[in-house]
Design a protein around this motif. Structure first.
Motif, PDB file in Angstrom:
ATOM      1  N   GLN A 388       0.709  -1.288   0.097  1.00  0.00           N
ATOM      2  CA  GLN A 388      -0.301   0.133   0.427  1.00  0.00           C
ATOM      3  C   GLN A 388       1.406   1.441   0.219  1.00  0.00           C
ATOM      4  O   GLN A 388       1.946   0.976   0.608  1.00  0.00           O
ATOM      5  N   THR A 395      -4.614   3.552  -1.556  1.00  0.00           N
ATOM      6  CA  THR A 395      -3.710   2.685  -3.048  1.00  0.00           C
ATOM      7  C   THR A 395      -2.765   1.794  -3.109  1.00  0.00           C
ATOM      8  O   THR A 395      -1.919   2.283  -1.978  1.00  0.00           O
ATOM      9  N   GLU A 411      -7.348  -6.619 -12.439  1.00  0.00           N
ATOM     10  CA  GLU A 411      -6.956  -5.597 -11.339  1.00  0.00           C
ATOM     11  C   GLU A 411      -8.232  -5.239 -10.807  1.00  0.00           C
ATOM     12  O   GLU A 411      -8.519  -4.747  -9.562  1.00  0.00           O
ATOM     13  N   ARG A 412      -9.436  -4.618 -11.623  1.00  0.00           N
ATOM     14  CA  ARG A 412     -11.366  -5.181 -11.467  1.00  0.00           C
ATOM     15  C   ARG A 412     -11.425  -6.403 -10.276  1.00  0.00           C
ATOM     16  O   ARG A 412     -11.642  -5.852  -9.566  1.00  0.00           O
ATOM     17  N   VAL A 415      -8.931  -5.555  -6.674  1.00  0.00           N
ATOM     18  CA  VAL A 415     -10.080  -4.193  -6.428  1.00  0.00           C
ATOM     19  C   VAL A 415     -11.274  -5.074  -5.079  1.00  0.00           C
ATOM     20  O   VAL A 415     -11.677  -4.998  -4.199  1.00  0.00           O
ATOM     21  N   ASN A 416     -12.604  -5.624  -5.795  1.00  0.00           N
ATOM     22  CA  ASN A 416     -13.808  -6.308  -5.407  1.00  0.00           C
ATOM     23  C   ASN A 416     -12.793  -7.181  -4.031  1.00  0.00           C
ATOM     24  O   ASN A 416     -13.458  -7.052  -3.179  1.00  0.00           O
ATOM     25  N   ARG A 419     -11.946  -5.153  -1.955  1.00  0.00           N
ATOM     26  CA  ARG A 419     -12.886  -3.988  -0.844  1.00  0.00           C
ATOM     27  C   ARG A 419     -13.252  -5.296   0.340  1.00  0.00           C
ATOM     28  O   ARG A 419     -13.605  -4.951   0.872  1.00  0.00           O
ATOM     29  N   ILE A 429     -10.655   2.661  -4.806  1.00  0.00           N
ATOM     30  CA  ILE A 429      -9.347   2.019  -4.499  1.00  0.00           C
ATOM     31  C   ILE A 429      -8.823   2.427  -5.755  1.00  0.00           C
ATOM     32  O   ILE A 429      -8.943   2.123  -6.860  1.00  0.00           O
ATOM     33  N   ARG A 430      -7.330   3.196  -5.817  1.00  0.00           N
ATOM     34  CA  ARG A 430      -6.603   2.957  -6.267  1.00  0.00           C
ATOM     35  C   ARG A 430      -5.413   1.878  -7.084  1.00  0.00           C
ATOM     36  O   ARG A 430      -5.207   0.916  -5.765  1.00  0.00           O
ATOM     37  N   MET A 431      -5.514   1.470  -8.318  1.00  0.00           N
ATOM     38  CA  MET A 431      -4.168   0.000  -7.904  1.00  0.00           C
ATOM     39  C   MET A 431      -3.198   0.730  -9.873  1.00  0.00           C
ATOM     40  O   MET A 431      -3.933   0.783 -10.021  1.00  0.00           O
TER      41      MET A 431
END
Length: 439
Positions: A388, A395, A411-412, A415-416, A419, A429-431
């Motif tokens: 992080q 991020t 990526e999505r 992120v999910n 989350r 959320i940034r990746m």
């Protein structure tokens, strides 16, 4: 306390925008690189000598004109001056003092704000052959000779700015959650604040655009300490006929930038409009915690499917905000308004959450075990490790063997998964993918 504001003021063609663009373009002033921000900006977050501030460019002032546009531009500058903590008054050393400069100097002195007098276009800066002494007659103080085009003397101006910036109480600032109430005009932003405060602290009117400036109100209750920021509603650009309203938009965008959580208000009677998607997009792009607040819910005829149908419609039209919780309220009657602060606290907490690197990589390993990374022409994406980088919003830097293989869909998925595992409700959320050579 929000970031101090520094406004650049002067008549047309003295080099205000050149100064502004140089500071921004050289990344001297950029302290945050936020993905997805595409709007044209007349302000930028700045940092010099360890001090953060917001730099504002303004339109040129012409005081001897009855032209409607010029008059409105003057009004814009008045708004910028009223917002500013420090003013940079820019003149043109080649033209000397003009009557307009005298008028501007008088206007600025009435503001009683700290003023830095700058004489631009001093192209022979090193030789100092130009006569700068006449500018003392403006009664502003010692003038500083610069050349924005040649980037000479800009550091001296910024150092003077830092000397005049107000001191900030960062510890006190961290105790207070800053909440921006955003949305299009007449959606009930001021009514919501008045309901929370139980008094008519903010003017409420059915005339769209009554609130031109962002208004800060301190509020403390059993849930914590808050600064409630009422903002001017952002209209569609086709409806912005007054230049002054462009500064109201800027004020709203600044309010979003300095907030921790944005309450995105939607009119239940109108549903999600195109303008709602643009306003919510500003908060999303800025990485803020977001709660979708549907107001005037008491005025809607309901059946057993109304709630779910409306919620589904919101997420369909605001597909990038499916992480944001939704609450249906009535600012007029107070329905569910008391439930807002628990949501605000949770969203602010999630927006500022920091995940230990070890725990984070365990979660990523679990995600990879469930769904393998994609392949392309025999090459498989390898995720080496994740860390992080920052908070507000959370991020994450993903170190991979090949960035081209790190497709948006995977990526999505990650992120999910993050989350879901950490309960990151209400925050973007940034990746960011970075290549790292395997040893």
């Amino acid at each position: 306390m929000s970031k101090p504001i520094v406004a650049i003021v002067g008549r047309p063609n003295v080099g205000k925008s050149t100064f502004f663009n140089y500071v921004v373009g050289q990344r001297i002033s950029i302290v945050e690189d936020k993905p997805g921000v595409t709007r044209d900006r007349i302000y930028a977050e700045a940092n010099w000598c360890g001090k953060n501030f917001t730099l504002i460019d303004t339109g040129g002032i012409e005081t001897k004109s009855n032209d409607t546009i010029i008059v409105n531009m003057l009004e814009q500058v008045n708004i910028a001056v009223s917002m500013a903590d420090v003013i940079i008054f820019m003149t043109d050393i080649k033209n000397g003092i003009l009557e307009t400069d005298k008028d501007i100097a008088l206007m600025l002195k009435k503001s009683r704000k700290p003023i830095i007098l700058v004489c631009n276009k001093s192209d022979n800066f090193g030789k100092k052959t130009e006569d700068i002494s006449e500018f003392y007659a403006l009664g502003i103080g010692e003038p500083l000779a610069i050349s924005s085009t040649n980037a000479l003397g800009i550091g001296d101006v910024l150092e003077e700015v830092c000397k005049k910036l107000p001191e900030s109480d960062e510890e006190k600032d961290e105790e207070i959650t800053k909440v921006a109430i955003i949305g299009k005009p007449n959606v009930g932003k001021s009514s919501l604040i008045n309901r929370i405060l139980r008094e008519n602290r903010v003017i409420v009117s059915n005339i769209a655009g009554t609130t031109r400036d962002a208004i800060d109100t301190y509020h403390e209750n059993e849930y914590g300490k808050y600064t409630l920021i009422d903002t001017a509603g952002i209209r569609r650009h086709s409806k912005i006929k007054e230049n002054i309203e462009k500064y109201s938009i800027m004020r709203t965008l600044l309010a979003i930038e300095r907030s921790d959580v944005c309450l995105m208000m939607i009119d239940a009677k109108e549903g999600v409009t195109e303008q709602d998607t643009k306003i919510a997009g500003e908060a999303h792009d800025a990485g803020k915690g977001i709660i979708i607040v549907v107001n005037k819910w008491d005025e809607i005829e309901k059946d057993n499917n109304t709630f779910n149908k409306f919620k589904k419609e919101i997420y369909n039209k605001l597909a990038y905000l499916t992480y944001a919780p939704i609450i249906f309220i009535s600012a007029k009657t107070g329905q569910r308004v008391d439930k807002l602060f628990e949501m605000i606290n949770n969203v602010a907490k999630m927006n500022a959450l920091r995940v230990p690197t070890g725990t984070l990589n365990q979660v990523i390993d679990e995600a990879i075990a469930i769904t393998q990374p994609p392949t392309d022409k025999g090459r498989r994406l390898k995720i080496l490790y994740v860390t992080q980088a920052s908070t507000k919003p959370p991020t994450f830097i993903v170190f991979v063997n090949n960035k081209d293989l790190f497709h948006f869909s995977y990526e999505r998925y990650l992120v999910n998964h993050i989350r879901k595992e950490f309960g990151l409700e209400g925050t973007p959320i940034r990746m960011i993918a970075r290549e790292k050579v395997e040893k």
